[in-house]
Design an enzyme around this catalytic site. Sequence first.
Site, PDB file in Angstrom:
ATOM      1  N   PRO A  43       0.815  -1.223   0.000  1.00  0.00           N
ATOM      2  CA  PRO A  43       0.000   0.000   0.000  1.00  0.00           C
ATOM      3  C   PRO A  43       0.851   1.276   0.000  1.00  0.00           C
ATOM      4  O   PRO A  43       1.958   1.301   0.529  1.00  0.00           O
ATOM      5  CB  PRO A  43      -0.811  -0.135   1.295  1.00  0.00           C
ATOM      6  CG  PRO A  43      -0.869  -1.613   1.556  1.00  0.00           C
ATOM      7  CD  PRO A  43       0.461  -2.128   1.109  1.00  0.00           C
ATOM      8  N   PHE A  44       0.285   2.308  -0.592  1.00  0.00           N
ATOM      9  CA  PHE A  44       0.868   3.653  -0.621  1.00  0.00           C
ATOM     10  C   PHE A  44       2.227   3.670  -1.331  1.00  0.00           C
ATOM     11  O   PHE A  44       3.067   4.512  -1.042  1.00  0.00           O
ATOM     12  CB  PHE A  44       0.980   4.226   0.796  1.00  0.00           C
ATOM     13  CG  PHE A  44      -0.298   4.142   1.577  1.00  0.00           C
ATOM     14  CD1 PHE A  44      -1.413   4.880   1.208  1.00  0.00           C
ATOM     15  CD2 PHE A  44      -0.406   3.273   2.657  1.00  0.00           C
ATOM     16  CE1 PHE A  44      -2.603   4.778   1.920  1.00  0.00           C
ATOM     17  CE2 PHE A  44      -1.596   3.164   3.366  1.00  0.00           C
ATOM     18  CZ  PHE A  44      -2.702   3.921   2.996  1.00  0.00           C
ATOM     19  N   ARG A  45       2.439   2.709  -2.237  1.00  0.00           N
ATOM     20  CA  ARG A  45       3.678   2.604  -3.001  1.00  0.00           C
ATOM     21  C   ARG A  45       4.907   2.367  -2.121  1.00  0.00           C
ATOM     22  O   ARG A  45       6.050   2.638  -2.525  1.00  0.00           O
ATOM     23  CB  ARG A  45       3.885   3.831  -3.898  1.00  0.00           C
ATOM     24  CG  ARG A  45       2.793   3.978  -4.942  1.00  0.00           C
ATOM     25  CD  ARG A  45       3.145   4.990  -6.009  1.00  0.00           C
ATOM     26  NE  ARG A  45       2.103   5.056  -7.028  1.00  0.00           N
ATOM     27  CZ  ARG A  45       2.020   4.246  -8.074  1.00  0.00           C
ATOM     28  NH1 ARG A  45       2.933   3.295  -8.241  1.00  0.00           N
ATOM     29  NH2 ARG A  45       1.036   4.371  -8.950  1.00  0.00           N
ATOM     30  N   LEU A  46       4.688   1.870  -0.924  1.00  0.00           N
ATOM     31  CA  LEU A  46       5.805   1.515  -0.045  1.00  0.00           C
ATOM     32  C   LEU A  46       6.119   0.037  -0.265  1.00  0.00           C
ATOM     33  O   LEU A  46       5.980  -0.811   0.616  1.00  0.00           O
ATOM     34  CB  LEU A  46       5.443   1.804   1.415  1.00  0.00           C
ATOM     35  CG  LEU A  46       5.133   3.273   1.710  1.00  0.00           C
ATOM     36  CD1 LEU A  46       4.724   3.462   3.166  1.00  0.00           C
ATOM     37  CD2 LEU A  46       6.346   4.149   1.377  1.00  0.00           C
TER      38      LEU A  46
END
Length: 205
Positions: A181-184
Amino acid sequence: MSTDTAAPTDFTLADEPYALFQAWMKDAEASEPNDPNAMAVATVDESGLPNVRMVLLKGYDPHGFVFYTNYESQKGREILSAGKAALLFHWKSLRRQIRIRGPVEAVSAEEADAYYASRPRDSRIGAWASRQSRPLESRVALEKAVAEYALKYAIGEVPRPPHWSGFRVKPATIEFWQDRPFRLHDRVVFTRAADGAWEKSRLYP
């Protein structure tokens, strides 16, 4: 598709890349609707300009990743000239990808013969008929060539063309990427040391 169906296992704890690759390929074979073994192969031409195209992985083990092609094709000529290539697997259903880079060697004649013999007969005929990557005047010309070779090899086995064989990419690095998630995202790269052992590190997403 919900990311819940592609929740990452703790692959960051893996000590070596091949068992992890095998596990991810097995997952892809269960989830991908078409060609889970499809991979992009990147090469570079004499001017240094890159090229990339999709091919199918036909074998892998700790010695490398194997695919087959016409050695007189653009990718064949570029690989024979540069002696190196990069691979990319992307499995959208799993939100995963694997990047591989390294030197390339030709497979043995015995390996190429065995795989070629396993192909459908029409595909073996096509390997003779197609002057891959070179200009084609018309579809009719291709169909005519197919018909000529089908007649030539109407009886008995279709031999492997001398210009058709396989390449083995011997990885210097293998990077595993998992969407988060959230490009992490999670990224783990294995790098082969001079003694042949694998060194592992994590990368910022």
